[in-house]
Design a protein around this motif. Structure first.
Motif, PDB file in Angstrom:
ATOM      1  N   GLN A   1      42.518 -62.425  65.878  1.00 51.47           N
ATOM      2  CA  GLN A   1      41.623 -62.555  64.736  1.00 51.47           C
ATOM      3  C   GLN A   1      40.370 -63.336  65.122  1.00 51.47           C
ATOM      4  O   GLN A   1      39.239 -62.924  64.823  1.00 51.47           O
ATOM      5  CB  GLN A   1      42.391 -63.285  63.640  1.00 51.47           C
ATOM      6  CG  GLN A   1      41.968 -63.009  62.226  1.00 51.47           C
ATOM      7  CD  GLN A   1      42.796 -63.821  61.255  1.00 51.47           C
ATOM      8  OE1 GLN A   1      43.050 -65.013  61.473  1.00 51.47           O
ATOM      9  NE2 GLN A   1      43.217 -63.212  60.182  1.00 51.47           N
TER      10      GLN A   1
ATOM     11  N   HIS B   1      48.477 -63.219  66.427  1.00 50.37           N
ATOM     12  CA  HIS B   1      47.639 -62.702  65.341  1.00 50.37           C
ATOM     13  C   HIS B   1      46.407 -63.594  65.145  1.00 50.37           C
ATOM     14  O   HIS B   1      45.283 -63.091  65.038  1.00 50.37           O
ATOM     15  CB  HIS B   1      48.456 -62.645  64.052  1.00 50.37           C
ATOM     16  CG  HIS B   1      47.653 -62.258  62.845  1.00 50.37           C
ATOM     17  ND1 HIS B   1      47.386 -60.938  62.518  1.00 50.37           N
ATOM     18  CD2 HIS B   1      47.045 -63.010  61.883  1.00 50.37           C
ATOM     19  CE1 HIS B   1      46.654 -60.899  61.422  1.00 50.37           C
ATOM     20  NE2 HIS B   1      46.438 -62.144  61.007  1.00 50.37           N
ATOM     21  N   LEU B   2      46.605 -64.900  65.098  1.00 50.23           N
ATOM     22  CA  LEU B   2      45.471 -65.818  64.933  1.00 50.23           C
ATOM     23  C   LEU B   2      44.490 -65.696  66.093  1.00 50.23           C
ATOM     24  O   LEU B   2      43.275 -65.718  65.908  1.00 50.23           O
ATOM     25  CB  LEU B   2      45.971 -67.258  64.832  1.00 50.23           C
ATOM     26  CG  LEU B   2      46.579 -67.734  63.517  1.00 50.23           C
ATOM     27  CD1 LEU B   2      46.855 -69.225  63.587  1.00 50.23           C
ATOM     28  CD2 LEU B   2      45.690 -67.414  62.334  1.00 50.23           C
TER      29      LEU B   2
ATOM     30  N   GLN C   1      41.369 -53.337  66.931  1.00 47.92           N
ATOM     31  CA  GLN C   1      41.352 -54.387  65.918  1.00 47.92           C
ATOM     32  C   GLN C   1      40.519 -54.030  64.696  1.00 47.92           C
ATOM     33  O   GLN C   1      40.807 -54.494  63.585  1.00 47.92           O
ATOM     34  CB  GLN C   1      40.820 -55.693  66.525  1.00 47.92           C
ATOM     35  CG  GLN C   1      41.668 -56.249  67.646  1.00 47.92           C
ATOM     36  CD  GLN C   1      43.104 -56.521  67.219  1.00 47.92           C
ATOM     37  OE1 GLN C   1      43.344 -57.167  66.191  1.00 47.92           O
ATOM     38  NE2 GLN C   1      44.053 -56.047  67.991  1.00 47.92           N
TER      39      GLN C   1
ATOM     40  N   VAL D   1      51.854 -66.336  59.934  1.00 49.82           N
ATOM     41  CA  VAL D   1      51.497 -65.271  60.875  1.00 49.82           C
ATOM     42  C   VAL D   1      51.785 -65.761  62.292  1.00 49.82           C
ATOM     43  O   VAL D   1      51.998 -66.958  62.516  1.00 49.82           O
ATOM     44  CB  VAL D   1      50.002 -64.869  60.759  1.00 49.82           C
ATOM     45  CG1 VAL D   1      49.699 -64.291  59.384  1.00 49.82           C
ATOM     46  CG2 VAL D   1      49.102 -66.065  61.037  1.00 49.82           C
TER      47      VAL D   1
ATOM     48  N   TYR E   1      47.488 -67.661  46.505  1.00 54.78           N
ATOM     49  CA  TYR E   1      47.706 -66.667  47.562  1.00 54.78           C
ATOM     50  C   TYR E   1      49.124 -66.724  48.150  1.00 54.78           C
ATOM     51  O   TYR E   1      49.392 -66.086  49.170  1.00 54.78           O
ATOM     52  CB  TYR E   1      46.656 -66.843  48.660  1.00 54.78           C
ATOM     53  CG  TYR E   1      45.260 -66.533  48.161  1.00 54.78           C
ATOM     54  CD1 TYR E   1      44.884 -65.227  47.879  1.00 54.78           C
ATOM     55  CD2 TYR E   1      44.336 -67.547  47.931  1.00 54.78           C
ATOM     56  CE1 TYR E   1      43.610 -64.936  47.402  1.00 54.78           C
ATOM     57  CE2 TYR E   1      43.060 -67.268  47.443  1.00 54.78           C
ATOM     58  CZ  TYR E   1      42.706 -65.952  47.179  1.00 54.78           C
ATOM     59  OH  TYR E   1      41.451 -65.662  46.698  1.00 54.78           O
TER      60      TYR E   1
ATOM     61  N   GLN F   1      40.269 -70.029  58.472  1.00 60.78           N
ATOM     62  CA  GLN F   1      41.249 -68.949  58.459  1.00 60.78           C
ATOM     63  C   GLN F   1      40.544 -67.657  58.026  1.00 60.78           C
ATOM     64  O   GLN F   1      39.466 -67.687  57.456  1.00 60.78           O
ATOM     65  CB  GLN F   1      42.425 -69.279  57.550  1.00 60.78           C
ATOM     66  CG  GLN F   1      42.071 -69.494  56.102  1.00 60.78           C
ATOM     67  CD  GLN F   1      41.848 -68.207  55.334  1.00 60.78           C
ATOM     68  OE1 GLN F   1      42.551 -67.236  55.585  1.00 60.78           O
ATOM     69  NE2 GLN F   1      40.883 -68.192  54.431  1.00 60.78           N
ATOM     70  N   ARG F   2      41.206 -66.527  58.285  1.00 60.58           N
ATOM     71  CA  ARG F   2      40.543 -65.251  58.052  1.00 60.58           C
ATOM     72  C   ARG F   2      41.438 -64.214  57.393  1.00 60.58           C
ATOM     73  O   ARG F   2      41.047 -63.066  57.246  1.00 60.58           O
ATOM     74  CB  ARG F   2      40.017 -64.719  59.399  1.00 60.58           C
ATOM     75  CG  ARG F   2      38.912 -65.608  59.950  1.00 60.58           C
ATOM     76  CD  ARG F   2      38.820 -65.580  61.461  1.00 60.58           C
ATOM     77  NE  ARG F   2      37.847 -66.583  61.901  1.00 60.58           N
ATOM     78  CZ  ARG F   2      38.171 -67.830  62.218  1.00 60.58           C
ATOM     79  NH1 ARG F   2      39.421 -68.235  62.162  1.00 60.58           N
ATOM     80  NH2 ARG F   2      37.246 -68.678  62.597  1.00 60.58           N
ATOM     81  N   ASP F   3      42.657 -64.586  57.001  1.00 59.42           N
ATOM     82  CA  ASP F   3      43.573 -63.629  56.382  1.00 59.42           C
ATOM     83  C   ASP F   3      43.429 -63.562  54.872  1.00 59.42           C
ATOM     84  O   ASP F   3      43.590 -62.499  54.281  1.00 59.42           O
ATOM     85  CB  ASP F   3      45.023 -63.983  56.732  1.00 59.42           C
ATOM     86  CG  ASP F   3      45.439 -63.424  58.081  1.00 59.42           C
ATOM     87  OD1 ASP F   3      44.989 -62.320  58.410  1.00 59.42           O
ATOM     88  OD2 ASP F   3      46.185 -64.083  58.804  1.00 59.42           O
ATOM     89  N   THR F   4      43.171 -64.673  54.228  1.00 58.27           N
ATOM     90  CA  THR F   4      43.025 -64.709  52.781  1.00 58.27           C
ATOM     91  C   THR F   4      41.575 -65.009  52.421  1.00 58.27           C
ATOM     92  O   THR F   4      40.856 -65.631  53.199  1.00 58.27           O
ATOM     93  CB  THR F   4      43.954 -65.779  52.164  1.00 58.27           C
ATOM     94  OG1 THR F   4      43.824 -67.001  52.897  1.00 58.27           O
ATOM     95  CG2 THR F   4      45.406 -65.324  52.190  1.00 58.27           C
TER      96      THR F   4
END
Length: 301
Positions: free
Chosen positions: A244, A240-241, A283, A236, A183, A124-127
């Motif tokens: 990303q 979005h994923l 982006q 999300v 988170y 994952q890349r959001d947190t």
């Protein structure tokens, strides 16, 4: 764990090497003193295994996929495979316990092939990929579990594999629970595997498939159903994923594959180079050339 860097200007791929790690399984754990020098052996590299670092003392920073992560005492760094790494540290000043393992190490024992995708800190890349500071009770528990794994690796018996996987499984879930709490991430019991299957498909097909509808077709469900599943599990949208993951792949190729924008547009199936450049600017807020220049000048996200 790492092979010699033959081309310092290139991104080095470092596979898990059981012989060099001195274990019979695709897992190892130990102390920083045992591998001092390995983090900075290659200026830029990526691995095919998970890397967890439980820092007691830390300095400097890590550049992970061009994002700068400051390192601190009492920090747990949780790295997924296939991510670009640059370590800017004095290794002899670090004190940590490490855990490395390949995902397929657990496959024989754990039937759930999407287990790694269920872990909120993986792929994952959001947190952020870390816990800082780690609570002392959690830190002590992790050290006890890693000590048990190390004992089994050093003195294996007929049931060592099953025991190691069981301990690893528990460790990963304990960290996941703490990560979700830190988170404020959803921990709902999934109604299906669509969200995790979508993540797996992104890793496999992002260079060629860039529409959520096409991934929904692969899963034989509607786009709406897929989006609801992704939103429920990760908070999300599916789009979005996808964006990303696509922009991360583009960044990697811009920096390390020596490809022109026209060639990248062909590689990633953009209809025109201008479409790729527009997407990248939307982006990242930067043009492709600005992104490359910033990286060369040590300017990270």
């Amino acid at each position: 764990m790492k092979k010699k860097n033959l081309n310092p200007e290139r991104l080095v791929n470092v596979p898990f090497n059981k012989t060099q790690c001195g274990v019979d399984f695709y897992i190892n754990t130990g102390y920083s003193s045992e591998i001092c020098g390995v983090l900075t052996e290659n200026p830029t590299f990526k691995t095919d295994f998970f890397e967890f670092f439980f820092f007691r003392k830390a300095n400097g920073f890590l550049v992970l996929n061009n994002k700068r992560i400051a390192l601190h005492d009492d920090m747990a760094l949780l790295l997924s495979p296939h991510q670009q790494q640059e370590w800017h540290v004095e290794e002899d000043a670090l004190e940590y316990t490490f855990l490395i393992f390949r995902e397929d190490f657990m496959r024989t024992f754990i039937a759930d092939k999407f287990f790694a995708y269920r872990l909120l800190y993986c792929y994952q890349r959001d947190t952020p990929p870390y816990l800082s500071p780690v609570s002392q009770p959690l830190f002590r528990e992790c050290m006890q579990l890693l000590k048990k794994i190390k004992q089994e690796l050093q003195h294996p018996t007929a049931d060592s594999y099953n025991l190691i996987v069981a301990v690893l499984y528990y460790l990963l879930l304990v960290i996941n629970r703490e990560y979700a709490s830190t988170y404020h991430l959803p921990m709902d019991v999934p109604k299906n595997n669509y969200a995790y299957q979508f993540k797996e498909l992104l890793e496999q097909h992002i260079r060629k498939v860039q529409r959520v509808t096409e991934y929904a077709d692969m899963l034989h469900i509607s786009r709406i159903t897929l989006n609801h599943a992704v939103m429920a599990q990760f908070g999300v949208s599916a789009n979005h994923l996808l964006k990303q993951r696509l922009v991360e792949a583009l960044k990697n190729d811009l920096l390390f594959c020596n490809r022109t924008i026209s060639q990248l547009a062909d590689d990633f199936h953009f209809s025109d180079p201008s479409h790729l450049m527009r997407f990248f600017k939307q982006q990242t807020g930067k043009t492709c050339s600005q992104y490359q220049s910033d990286y060369q000048n040590g300017i990270y996200e």
